[in-house]
Design a protein around this motif. Sequence first.
Motif: not given
Length: 230
Positions: A23-52
């Motif tokens: 869970t991220w608290y950023g500027p201007d009341s920004e709040r982002v919450e990543l579940s395990g599944r959503v975190l894994d989704n972002w990591v997978a997409k980023t890993s694929n960007l790196l690799q491909d």
Amino acid sequence: MSIPAVDLMTTLRSGQSTSPRLTWYGPDSERVELSGRVLDNWVAKTSNLLQDELDAEPGMALRLDVPAHWKSFVWALAAWQVGMEVVMDGTSADILVTDTPDDAGAGFDAVVAVPLAALAMRWPGNLPTGVVDYAAEVRSHGDVFMAHNEPTPDLPAVRGTVSHLHNGLLTDFATVDEPGVRLLVRASEGLESGLAASLGAWTVNGSVVLVHPGTDVTDHLIANERVSRS
């Protein structure tokens, strides 16, 4: 042979995958919450960007020139999943990931610009020629990561104030914590410290509340997020 980062991502997407993990608290009341599944989704997409797209392979080095932030945490996990070394001390690397691409300089095989605003769909402005726009590119990549080349545990994983191999990522680099901890991590303490603390929490089935330096850590925030250790 698997490496610890791959095992960690398997755990995050399978065990209590809908529970908050970052869970991220950023500027201007920004709040982002990543579940395990959503975190894994972002990591997978980023890993694929790196690799491909960036031709990243196990053993290559990725320099993270981004402050402690939920997106820099995603990048670190993605690089480790590929089997790369994450560089946090400003030294040389094959790939540079930065939120200040105009200052990138030369000497990298690829440079990736990361806008830190949570809802950014592209870099806000013009990018230097050849710089990859992370926000514009990442969503087109696959939700599941399959390594083209399997990394081995004896490859370097961390280069910062300390150095560690992949086989020590979750035992030597990660901070020891109590099972199920809901850990407050202050971004002001730096990327390396924040990653070590967060890996320690995730390793014991815990979760992380990461707070921007400009965000006040109030009693309300602590209670609302059910922080158990800060």
